[in-house]
Design a protein around this motif. Structure first.
Motif, mmCIF file in Angstrom:
data_model
loop_
_atom_site.group_PDB
_atom_site.id
_atom_site.type_symbol
_atom_site.label_atom_id
_atom_site.label_comp_id
_atom_site.label_asym_id
_atom_site.label_seq_id
_atom_site.Cartn_x
_atom_site.Cartn_y
_atom_site.Cartn_z
ATOM 1 N N ARG A 109 0.817 -1.226 0.000
ATOM 2 C CA ARG A 109 0.000 0.000 0.000
ATOM 3 C C ARG A 109 0.846 1.269 0.000
ATOM 4 N N HIS A 110 2.157 1.123 0.151
ATOM 5 C CA HIS A 110 3.015 2.318 0.106
ATOM 6 C C HIS A 110 3.785 2.426 -1.209
ATOM 7 N N THR A 111 3.454 1.593 -2.191
ATOM 8 C CA THR A 111 4.309 1.553 -3.390
ATOM 9 C C THR A 111 4.152 2.769 -4.309
ATOM 10 N N MET A 112 3.020 3.458 -4.236
ATOM 11 C CA MET A 112 2.872 4.634 -5.109
ATOM 12 C C MET A 112 3.745 5.772 -4.591
ATOM 13 N N VAL A 113 4.195 6.618 -5.516
ATOM 14 C CA VAL A 113 4.934 7.807 -5.071
ATOM 15 C C VAL A 113 4.105 9.045 -5.383
ATOM 16 N N HIS A 114 4.383 10.111 -4.687
ATOM 17 C CA HIS A 114 3.664 11.364 -4.895
ATOM 18 C C HIS A 114 3.701 11.719 -6.382
ATOM 19 N N GLU A 115 2.559 12.108 -6.917
ATOM 20 C CA GLU A 115 2.451 12.347 -8.359
ATOM 21 C C GLU A 115 3.469 13.398 -8.839
ATOM 22 N N GLN A 116 3.775 14.337 -7.953
ATOM 23 C CA GLN A 116 4.685 15.407 -8.359
ATOM 24 C C GLN A 116 6.123 14.919 -8.562
ATOM 25 N N LEU A 117 6.408 13.742 -8.014
ATOM 26 C CA LEU A 117 7.766 13.214 -8.212
ATOM 27 C C LEU A 117 8.036 12.918 -9.685
ATOM 28 N N ALA A 118 6.965 12.628 -10.438
ATOM 29 C CA ALA A 118 7.142 12.348 -11.864
ATOM 30 C C ALA A 118 7.724 13.579 -12.568
ATOM 31 N N THR A 119 7.288 14.760 -12.145
ATOM 32 C CA THR A 119 7.800 16.002 -12.745
ATOM 33 C C THR A 119 9.269 16.174 -12.396
ATOM 34 N N PHE A 120 9.605 15.748 -11.200
ATOM 35 C CA PHE A 120 10.986 15.832 -10.725
ATOM 36 C C PHE A 120 11.904 15.066 -11.690
ATOM 37 N N PHE A 121 11.439 13.870 -12.107
ATOM 38 C CA PHE A 121 12.227 13.046 -13.037
ATOM 39 C C PHE A 121 12.528 13.813 -14.322
ATOM 40 N N ARG A 122 11.530 14.571 -14.776
ATOM 41 C CA ARG A 122 11.675 15.216 -16.090
ATOM 42 C C ARG A 122 12.764 16.274 -16.095
ATOM 43 N N GLY A 123 13.272 16.658 -14.941
ATOM 44 C CA GLY A 123 14.378 17.614 -14.880
ATOM 45 C C GLY A 123 15.715 16.978 -15.241
ATOM 46 N N PHE A 124 15.738 15.642 -15.274
ATOM 47 C CA PHE A 124 17.012 14.967 -15.583
ATOM 48 C C PHE A 124 17.179 14.790 -17.085
ATOM 49 N N ARG A 125 18.425 14.748 -17.529
ATOM 50 C CA ARG A 125 18.694 14.399 -18.931
ATOM 51 C C ARG A 125 18.268 12.950 -19.148
ATOM 52 N N ARG A 126 17.876 12.627 -20.361
ATOM 53 C CA ARG A 126 17.460 11.250 -20.662
ATOM 54 C C ARG A 126 18.615 10.266 -20.490
ATOM 55 N N ASP A 127 19.854 10.745 -20.705
ATOM 56 C CA ASP A 127 20.987 9.821 -20.607
ATOM 57 C C ASP A 127 21.609 9.830 -19.203
ATOM 58 N N HIS A 162 8.894 1.670 6.033
ATOM 59 C CA HIS A 162 7.997 0.995 5.095
ATOM 60 C C HIS A 162 7.920 1.759 3.777
ATOM 61 N N ARG A 163 7.830 3.064 3.880
ATOM 62 C CA ARG A 163 7.762 3.871 2.653
ATOM 63 C C ARG A 163 9.007 3.657 1.799
ATOM 64 N N LEU A 164 10.161 3.678 2.441
ATOM 65 C CA LEU A 164 11.403 3.528 1.664
ATOM 66 C C LEU A 164 11.470 2.168 0.976
ATOM 67 N N ILE A 165 11.156 1.105 1.737
ATOM 68 C CA ILE A 165 11.210 -0.244 1.145
ATOM 69 C C ILE A 165 10.209 -0.328 -0.016
ATOM 70 N N ALA A 166 9.026 0.242 0.182
ATOM 71 C CA ALA A 166 7.958 0.124 -0.823
ATOM 72 C C ALA A 166 8.207 0.978 -2.056
ATOM 73 N N LYS A 167 8.767 2.160 -1.869
ATOM 74 C CA LYS A 167 8.864 3.097 -2.998
ATOM 75 C C LYS A 167 10.133 2.915 -3.828
ATOM 76 N N MET A 168 11.123 2.246 -3.279
ATOM 77 C CA MET A 168 12.363 2.068 -4.048
ATOM 78 C C MET A 168 12.125 1.379 -5.391
ATOM 79 N N PRO A 169 11.359 0.248 -5.443
ATOM 80 C CA PRO A 169 11.152 -0.373 -6.758
ATOM 81 C C PRO A 169 10.414 0.553 -7.730
#
Ligand code: ACO
Length: 427
Positions: A109-127, A162-169
């Motif tokens: 039940r802790h596997t989802m991450v905050h939706e805004q984290l997806a935007t965080f990813f987009r700040g990285f270069r693809r490579d 629990h959050r850390l174990i669940a969200k890492m994958p």
């Protein structure tokens, strides 16, 4: 406690208590050394230093033994699951089936991450290297989960763990998806911890993904093999970061940064790259000669270990798992034959025998992970997913240890003694 250790320095005799663990070498308690003698100890790399007391993991490097809470790694890898090992490391005992069910559901039940984290990813270069992304996004969890950063509150510590174990994958799969330009997949709570990770990594929204049970089992076993390993560099980093009172998400990000190095978690990536460079078994002697040459910095990656001076028990399980994965996927990577031959030649070579250099867990893991479909850049990320369990268990143990203090090593100063500052025009 057993005998005292007698020590003499500059004509002064002092005694230090000797502490005994449940098994393993005694330790000399030198906490009062500086106060009594004005001297420090010198031990770069902590080769003779116990930095803490711990009940989690025991290693006998000479005998090739690894126990988690007393259970041999071979038995855990063969018979248990990663969730069970996670529970064991966190709680000290193997769970009953009801406890395991509750624990697995909590993690799920802790596997989802905050939706805004997806935007965080987009700040990285693809490579970007996925470990670079992991350092950033795991540290960033501190900014999303304020309700579990008070380390004095035991309830918050458990939720953060629990959050850390669940969200890492989830984060690891997102890092992968980002690098290949595919959409992120949300977790599917009907799947196991490992099945869910495989689907988030290799599935696509356009079609259903079927988890291959043999691959799921092998991956789960790989996670078990990497779950904890006593006071290794990244775990010590997590403990040191945590000793200042830093929040758990920041501490685990520090552990990830340390794990990235090629002498630690980066070794399986380096080991597979080395096997690819060697290519065919005929070239092995050339690489063994290079590894033995004092003037050549080349080392056999996946060989040697600070603690194991015998076969790494995790490498034994890993070697067996290679065959299982190959059978399940009906593949046969010739690099496995190269690896087996390299192991055989090295184990019969005087240099490796004398220095007690044996294959470690990383020697075979690259071959399996590559067969499953992971690019080499993801190997250390997989290690980080598994080791998060050990990191959080060790971090929790440290926080509740009454002997715990902020980690603050001293040094042997060899720089200039005091001198007088000269203004720039007089130099
Ligand atoms: N190939 C060739 N020679 C080696 C190797 C190797 N893989 N490993 C150690 N040696 C030699 C060293 O040159 C040194 O020789 P010397 O005494 O003549 O100077 C001797 O063995 C001892 O090596 P150290 O580096 O002092 O041992 P240490 O305990 O500090 O290092 C380490 C352990 C870092 C793992 C080392 O064996 C190594 O670099 N191995 C390759 C990288 C690797 O596989 N890392 C994974 C570790 S496991 C993990 O993190 C999950």
């Amino acid at each position: 406690m057993s005998d005292a250790a007698k020590f003499s320095l500059s004509g002064k005799d002092v005694e230090f208590p000797v502490m005994s663990g449940s098994v393993g070498p005694d330790v000399v308690d030198i906490r009062k050394l500086y106060a009594q003698t004005d001297a420090f100890t010198y031990d770069p790399g902590f080769t003779s230093t116990a930095s803490c007391q711990s009940k989690l993991t025991y290693i006998d490097g000479d005998e090739g033994v690894l126990l988690h809470r007393g259970y041999p790694i071979g038995e855990l890898a063969e018979q248990s699951s990663f969730m069970e090992v996670a529970y064991l490391l966190l709680n000290g005992e193997l769970p009953g089936s009801a406890e395991l069910g509750t624990f697995s559901r909590t993690i799920t039940r802790h596997t989802m991450v905050h939706e805004q984290l997806a935007t965080f990813f987009r700040g990285f270069r693809r490579d970007a290297h996925p470990m670079a992304i992991m350092c950033g996004v795991v540290g960033a969890l501190s900014a999303f989960y304020h309700d579990s950063t008070d380390i004095r509150d035991p309830e918050q510590r458990i939720i953060a763990s629990h959050r850390l174990i669940a969200k890492m994958p989830t984060l690891a799969a997102m890092a992968y998806k980002y690098s290949v330009g595919q959409p992120f997949l949300y977790p599917d709570n009907s799947l196991s911890y490992t099945g869910n990770f495989l689907r988030m990594t290799f599935g696509v929204p356009a079609e259903p993904y079927e988890v291959n049970p043999a691959v799921e089992k092998a991956m789960d076993r790989i996670f078990i093999l990497h779950a904890d390993h006593e006071q290794n560099a990244s775990t010590s980093t997590v403990r040191l970061a945590g000793s200042s009172g830093a929040n758990p998400f920041a501490c685990i990000a520090a552990g990830i940064a340390c794990l990235w190095g090629p002498a630690h978690g980066g070794a399986n990536e380096a080991a597979l790259n080395m096997l690819r460079e060697i290519g065919t078994p005929e070239r092995i002697p050339e690489f063994i000669a290079r590894a033995k040459d004092k003037n050549d910095p080349f080392r056999l990656m996946g060989f040697g270990h600070r603690v194991y001076k015998n076969y790494d028990p995790r490498a034994t399980v890993m070697q067996k798992t290679v065959r299982e994965v190959f059978d399940a996927l009906k593949v046969n990577d010739p690099l496995f034959e190269t690896a087996l031959r390299l192991e055989e030649l090295a184990l019969n070579d005087d240099y490796f025998v004398e220095k007690k250099l044996f294959p470690n867990v990383d020697f075979y893991s690259g071959v399996i992970l590559s067969a499953i479909g992971f690019p080499t850049s993801m190997f250390t990320v997989l290690f980080a997913i598994a080791r998060t369990v050990g990191w959080v268990a060790q971090w929790n143990e440290m926080i509740t240890d009454p002997d715990q203090k902020i980690g603050r090593p001293r040094q042997l100063y060899t720089g200039p003694t005091q001198r007088t500052y000269l203004p720039v025009e007089q130099r």
